[in-house]
Design an enzyme around this catalytic site. Structure first.
Site, PDB file in Angstrom:
ATOM      1  N   HIS A  55     123.142 100.733  32.916  1.00 20.97           N
ATOM      2  CA  HIS A  55     123.297 100.371  31.501  1.00 20.97           C
ATOM      3  C   HIS A  55     121.904 100.282  30.886  1.00 20.97           C
ATOM      4  CE1 HIS A  55     127.599  99.377  32.010  1.00 20.97           C
ATOM      5  NE2 HIS A  55     127.230  98.960  33.216  1.00 20.97           N
ATOM      6  N   ASN A  87     128.759 101.905  27.102  1.00 23.73           N
ATOM      7  CA  ASN A  87     129.023 100.713  26.264  1.00 23.73           C
ATOM      8  C   ASN A  87     127.813 100.427  25.380  1.00 23.73           C
ATOM      9  OD1 ASN A  87     127.740 100.059  28.671  1.00 23.73           O
ATOM     10  ND2 ASN A  87     128.692  98.067  28.872  1.00 23.73           N
ATOM     11  N   HIS A 206     131.642 100.496  41.628  1.00 28.18           N
ATOM     12  CA  HIS A 206     131.513  99.177  42.264  1.00 28.18           C
ATOM     13  C   HIS A 206     132.755  98.591  42.938  1.00 28.18           C
ATOM     14  CE1 HIS A 206     133.129  98.226  38.330  1.00 28.18           C
ATOM     15  NE2 HIS A 206     131.966  98.344  37.718  1.00 28.18           N
ATOM     16  N   ASN A 250     130.478  91.712  36.992  1.00 27.54           N
ATOM     17  CA  ASN A 250     131.862  92.134  37.096  1.00 27.54           C
ATOM     18  C   ASN A 250     131.921  93.475  37.815  1.00 27.54           C
ATOM     19  OD1 ASN A 250     134.600  92.098  36.736  1.00 27.54           O
ATOM     20  ND2 ASN A 250     134.562  92.843  34.634  1.00 27.54           N
ATOM     21  N   ASP A 277     124.544  99.577  39.097  1.00 27.12           N
ATOM     22  CA  ASP A 277     125.165  98.853  37.972  1.00 27.12           C
ATOM     23  C   ASP A 277     124.111  97.998  37.254  1.00 27.12           C
ATOM     24  OD1 ASP A 277     126.949  97.925  36.107  1.00 27.12           O
ATOM     25  OD2 ASP A 277     128.193  96.797  37.512  1.00 27.12           O
ATOM     26  N   HIS A 281     120.295  91.850  30.417  1.00 25.26           N
ATOM     27  CA  HIS A 281     120.708  90.951  29.338  1.00 25.26           C
ATOM     28  C   HIS A 281     119.493  90.132  28.931  1.00 25.26           C
ATOM     29  CE1 HIS A 281     124.997  91.756  29.438  1.00 25.26           C
ATOM     30  NE2 HIS A 281     124.981  91.650  30.759  1.00 25.26           N
ATOM     31  N   GLY A 296     126.655  90.938  34.482  1.00 21.44           N
ATOM     32  CA  GLY A 296     125.697  91.992  34.793  1.00 21.44           C
ATOM     33  C   GLY A 296     124.351  91.463  35.231  1.00 21.44           C
TER      34      GLY A 296
HETATM   35 ZN    ZN Z   1     131.827  98.285  35.604  1.00 23.88          ZN
END
Ligand code: ZN
Length: 402
Positions: A55, A87, A206, A250, A277, A281, A296
């Site tokens: 991400h 996202n 994951h 998650n 993953d 943040h 995360g």
């Molecule tokens: Zn995911």
């Protein structure tokens, strides 16, 4: 330009040097004059890692992280290619929105970045994205972060992704399940039925429960075109270790039995891919109480030390198997030709220090975000040098230019 790398180890070879000319590996022997030379202090050279789950937060969440800083962090961690999850704001569910992302990536990214397009519009799980049009730009589709729970819609999406020759990466999580474990493996079970029906290429993100791995094993025995990834954190941390928001992700951290099943899935080769993953943040968000902190954790810089220290150093996972799981296997699955150290290939190299142990620190993190549960953890296997073509993307202070 000629670059010489010396005092290194390449698994499976006896030579201890590499010569790179105009970005291409030309020899395992260095002789004659060169423009630049680095001594790698006996570090182990591997191909750069391919992280199929990251991400990068831009566009839309620049307060958490930027493409520039995230990819600097990736280069530091030994990751030279990363797949960016959708996202974002705007969600890349159309060519126009995807271009908003790729224009920034082209401008700022320090490593190769491949975008996932959203499978559904706005990642809302209500209506499919324009898969056919998006397939001109990417063949990778995902609604990661959320799960497409409408199975009719998912089946239709699978058919259309299959028709364009694409692959779906699934964050399997059924809403309304009794607990978070069931939420995962019940979704895996339902989705596998649809994979069987449609024949789409499918990848589970994951996986983290014993039952999920059993379902995967059965699906592979039936010949389904399915793969899965495990994360470094699900391989090493369990729910009893949770201290604060930096341990929240998650799927959440599981029981020691699930951690054991995750390790076994990797070691046995059932699962062939490790992905981070990586999920930055802001410090404020992660300082909230555990319940209200966002999901995360960071993963780029700790991929190699976490897996090396917990599995390779103890002899459970060979260095070759580790490299395969972070580079060759994900590259092959997602259609990239890279991951070999051989004459005539473009240099895309990293170097792990597998002799010294040291603590990972918040200060050294190259990214903007600091949300890692591994801060303070003493590990070995840190990347110390990243070279792509003729560009040194990362060099730790211990590596000197000769
Ligand atoms: Zn995911």
């Amino acid at each position: 330009m000629k670059i010489a790398l010396g005092d290194l180890v390449i698994p499976g070879r006896k030579e201890t040097s590499l010569l790179i000319e105009d970005g291409v590996i030309v020899s395992f022997d260095v002789s004659g004059a060169v423009d630049r030379a680095y001594g790698l202090n006996g570090a182990t050279v591997l191909p750069g890692a391919v992280d199929v789950h990251a991400h990068l937060r831009e566009p839309g969440y620049e307060y958490k992280e930027t493409i520039l800083r995230a990819t600097e962090s990736a280069a530091k961690g030994g990751i030279t290619r990363a797949f960016a999850m959708p996202n974002l704001i705007p969600v890349p569910d159309s060519v126009k929105n995807l271009k908003a992302e790729t224009e920034r990536t082209e401008r700022d990214a320090k490593i190769a970045v491949y975008p996932f397009a959203a499978l559904t519009k706005g990642e809302r799980g209500e209506e499919l994205s324009d898969i056919e049009e998006l397939s001109r730009m990417t063949l990778c589709f995902s609604d990661d972060g959320v799960c497409v729970n409408d199975l009719k819609l998912l089946e239709e999406g699978m058919k259309r992704v299959k028709a364009v020759g694409g692959i779906i990466a699934s964050h399997a999580e059924r809403r309304g399940a009794k607990d978070t474990r069931r939420a995962e493996f019940e979704a895996v079970e339902e989705e596998l039925e649809l994979v069987k029906k449609t024949g789409v290429r499918y990848h589970f993100c994951h996986l983290s429960t014993k039952e999920s791995f059993e379902l995967l094993k059965k699906a592979l025995a039936e010949g389904l075109d399915v793969t899965a990834e495990v994360t470094p954190h699900h391989l090493t941390l369990n729910s009893m270790m949770i201290r604060d928001g930096n341990w929240k992700m998650n799927p959440p951290l599981r029981s020691p039995e699930d951690v054991e099943a995750t390790r076994e899935a990797l070691i046995s080769g059932l699962v062939g891919i490790i992905a981070t993953d990586h999920a930055p943040h802001s410090i404020e968000e992660k300082a909230r109480p555990y319940e209200s902190a966002p999901n995360g954790i960071l993963g780029f810089e700790t991929l190699f030390p976490v897996v090396y220290t917990s599995l390779t150093a103890g002899g459970k996972l060979s260095l070759e198997a580790l490299s395969e799981a972070v580079t060759a296997a994900p590259a092959k699955r997602f259609g990239i030709d890279c991951g070999k150290i051989e004459i005539g290939r473009k240099a895309e190299l990293i170097a792990l220090n597998v002799t010294d142990y040291r603590a990972y620190t918040a200060e050294e993190i190259a990214g903007k975000a600091k949300n890692s549960p591994y801060i303070g953890k003493v590990m070995t296997g840190f990347n110390v040098f990243t070279l792509v073509g003729e560009k040194v993307l990362y060099r730790s202070s211990e590596i000197k230019e000769a």
